[in-house]
Every structure is written in structure tokens, then in C-alpha cells.
Design a protein around this motif. Structure first.
Motif, short mmCIF file in Angstrom:
data_model
loop_
_atom_site.label_atom_id
_atom_site.label_comp_id
_atom_site.label_asym_id
_atom_site.label_seq_id
_atom_site.Cartn_x
_atom_site.Cartn_y
_atom_site.Cartn_z
N GLU A 36 0.82 -1.20 0.00
CA GLU A 36 0.00 0.00 0.00
C GLU A 36 0.86 1.26 0.00
O GLU A 36 2.06 1.21 0.27
N SER A 39 4.15 2.17 2.36
CA SER A 39 4.79 0.94 2.83
C SER A 39 6.30 0.99 2.72
O SER A 39 6.99 0.11 3.24
N HIS A 207 1.43 -0.81 -6.32
CA HIS A 207 0.51 -1.24 -5.27
C HIS A 207 -0.56 -2.17 -5.85
O HIS A 207 -1.45 -2.61 -5.13
N TYR A 223 5.22 -4.11 4.04
CA TYR A 223 4.16 -3.53 4.88
C TYR A 223 4.81 -2.72 5.98
O TYR A 223 5.64 -3.23 6.74
N LEU A 248 -4.42 -8.63 0.09
CA LEU A 248 -4.19 -7.92 -1.17
C LEU A 248 -4.71 -8.72 -2.35
O LEU A 248 -5.33 -8.17 -3.27
#
Length: 344
Positions: A36, A39, A207, A223, A248
Motif C-alpha cells: 500500500e 509501505s 501497489h 508492509y 491484497l
């Protein structure tokens, strides 16, 4: 790269943006760096390129490129590598290009900075590169300014500039984020063809797990600045071993089977670097979280020879939902990359 960490001063202390990240990009390999926003993907790339030069920033660990240590390398030597041996496609080509110079002039400038070509030869090289990237009427486009090109054409011009000196390693930082799906597919096809046409290795930052599936040989999931999972893309997609990876993947619309009424989402938001919990950074958002997740940061646990996850679930024997057959991965339709000395 081995145990790369990036710390910045904030609130009177050093805060880690990236912590102990390790990976290898093999010769003519495409490696995905996914996670994301926030990250640590772009920070990792900027650290490799030596572009984090703000006061107080501390970079530790090792990043070796063809036997040379990049961490701590003098700026004078880094400038010789950047553009010639290591090139980068930035997220937004509108801000990456200088608005007061033409596209062609900026590509020519990089060519002349790293080669012995004359101005006329550099101009021809720039036009040839734009043509190779599928830019229509490249001689005319080279005379235009960045704002006169569409987003897709600017991105192609950015790739042309990145490839102008035939770099061994190309870092593509979310090169398709602002593009429509048709142009995105064209850009991904260009990236996949780089290893055969230019012999480049690629670090592909995104992403979008769907983009990773189409493009990358292996994948590293970040992460909150730490590695959550890493492994060959096909294996990681078929057998996710970290709940964050599984979440994800679950957010990708399936191309086989029944159509879901709603796509799953991950609750809340990632922690900021100075609000990470003591244990697993994903624990507050994880449906599998239990006591061991909140007491200490999990280490990377081997799942197979090349697959590892920073989670306690594999050691406890807790399986996660497989994704096999839902998303076609790059291994299914890309040519095997060549083996050899790893460039990074």
C-alpha cells in the motif's frame, strides 16, 4: 541488497521508514516490490539511487551493484552510475520532466552526459528511442514540451530517457498508476520486453497485485517498511502465507468462478512509522491476530526454498486461502529470464 534500513529525524528521534529489507534482482529478471501507499516502496528505490540526501537521513545496510557498494558511495561516483547503469522511471512524468525544455532535449542531455555521442548523434538516438517506445511521429514529438503530450506519451518518453544509455537495472516506480487500462497494458508490455530488447533487469514498484501478476518473476511484499512476504510470483499468488498478502490478493476481481457481490477490503489504515505496534505491524488489521502477534516482531519464516513470510501462522500450521487459478501470473506466459551475475 542486504538489511537496508532508512531512518529520518522526527519528533526529536530517528524514525525508521524502511527496516532490514533484503532482496536480489537477478540478471534480466523482473522483481515486483508491492504494498500500500506508505509501505516504503519508493523510499527503498530512492535510497538505492542515492536520492535521499536530506539532512539527518541515515541509511544503513548494504546495496551492491555489480560489486560496487551503493550505500555511502560519494555523490560524484553515484552520478556516473545514475542514468548510465541504473535508471529510474518516476511515478509522475509530468513532474519528473523539466517543463521548460523539450522532451527531445532532455533525453539528449542524458545521452551526452554519459556517452561520447555528438549532439546530432544524440538527437537521432533520442528519436530512435521514442520510436521504439511506440511514440507516433517521434521527430515531431521530440520537439514538444511535456505539457503538450498526453500522460501515456509522457510515460513512454520517460521510459525512452531511462533506456537511453542501456542501463543494466531499471527501477520503475509505479509507472502505470495515472494511466487508463489500455495505455497501462501497453506500458506493461514495453516493460516485459525490456529484458529481451535491452537486456535490462527491472525492479517494478506498484501497489497493484494484478500488475505484478502480469509482469513480475518474483515478488516482495512490503508492509510498514518491513518485508511481509517474498517469493516467486506464481508460488506467492497460489500459496500466500502472510495474511496481508492474502488480503491484497483477495481484493483483485477474479477472472474465473462466481462473481462476488463485494470485494473484500482491509479495515483501517497502515500505521505511521512512529506508531508501529510492538509486535507484527499488521496485527491491528489482521483477522488471524492472536497473542504471539502482539509480543514480538515475527521473523521471516521459510515456506519453501525461495518463499518466506514474516508471520507466526506458517509455524503454527494455519493455512491461508489459496488463489491458484484466479489470476494468471507472469510465469505462465513470459520467457524465462537469463541467469548470471546478479546486478543488485
Amino acid at each position: 541488497m542486504q538489511n537496508l534500513s532508512v531512518h529520518v529525524p522526527a519528533q526529536g528521534q530517528l524514525i525508521s521508514l524502511v527496516e532490514n529489507v533484503s532482496f536480489t534482482v537477478g540478471a534480466q529478471e523482473i522483481v515486483g516490490l508491492v504494498g500500500e501507499s506508505g509501505s516504503g516502496k519508493s523510499v527503498t528505490a530512492m535510497a538505492l539511487m542515492g536520492l535521499l540526501d536530506s539532512p539527518g537521513v541515515r541509511i544503513t545496510g548494504s546495496a551492491r551493484f555489480k560489486g560496487q557498494e551503493l550505500v555511502g558511495m560519494p555523490p560524484r561516483l553515484l552520478r556516473r552510475l545514475r542514468g548510465r547503469d541504473i535508471a529510474m522511471i518516476f511515478q509522475d512524468p509530468m513532474t519528473a520532466f523539466t517543463p521548460v525544455y523539450t522532451i527531445g532535449w532532455q533525453i539528449e542531455e542524458q545521452i551526452r552526459a554519459h556517452t561520447s555521442l555528438s549532439r546530432k548523434q544524440a538527437q537521432q538516438r533520442a528519436i530512435t528511442l521514442l520510436a521504439e517506445m511506440g511514440v507516433p511521429d517521434p521527430a515531431q514529438m521530440a520537439q514538444r514540451y511535456p505539457h503538450q503530450l498526453s500522460g501515456g506519451l509522457r510515460q513512454r518518453a520517460m521510459i525512452a530517457m531511462a533506456l537511453s544509455c542501456n542501463p543494466s537495472l531499471l527501477i520503475a516506480d509505479e509507472p502505470t498508476t495515472a494511466l487508463d487500462v489500455t495505455v497501462q497494458a501497453q506500458i506493461l508490455e514495453l516493460v516485459r520486453g525490456l529484458r529481451s530488447s535491452h537486456g535490462s533487469s527491472v525492479l517494478f514498484i506498484t501497489h497493484d497485485m494484478g500488475v505484478v501478476a502480469q509482469t513480475c518473476d518474483s515478488t516482495l511484499v512490503l508492509y510498514s517498511g518491513r518485508i511481509a512476504e517474498t517469493g516467486p510470483t506464481a508460488d506467492l499468488f497460489a500459496h500466500p502465507s502472510h495474511p496481508y498478502t492474502a488480503a491484497l490478493l483477495a481484493s483483485i476481481p477474479p477472472i474465473t468462478g462466481p462473481r462476488p457481490a463485494h470485494l473484500p477490503t482491509i479495515a483501517s489504515a497502515p500505521p505511521t512509522p512512529h506508531t508501529r505496534p510492538v509486535g507484527c505491524a499488521f496485527a491491528p488489521r489482521c483477522t488471524y491476530a492472536h497473542t504471539p502477534c502482539t509480543t514480538s516482531q515475527p521473523a521471516l519464516v521459510p515456506i519453501s526454498a525461495q518463499h518466506a513470510a514474516a508471520c507466526v501462522l506458517p509455524t503454527e500450521g494455519t493455512p491461508l486461502p489459496p488463489r491458484l487459478g484466479t489470476v494468471q501470473t507472469a510465469q505462465a506466459h513470459s520467457a524465462p529470464h537469463q541467469t548470471g551475475t546478479t546486478p543488485l
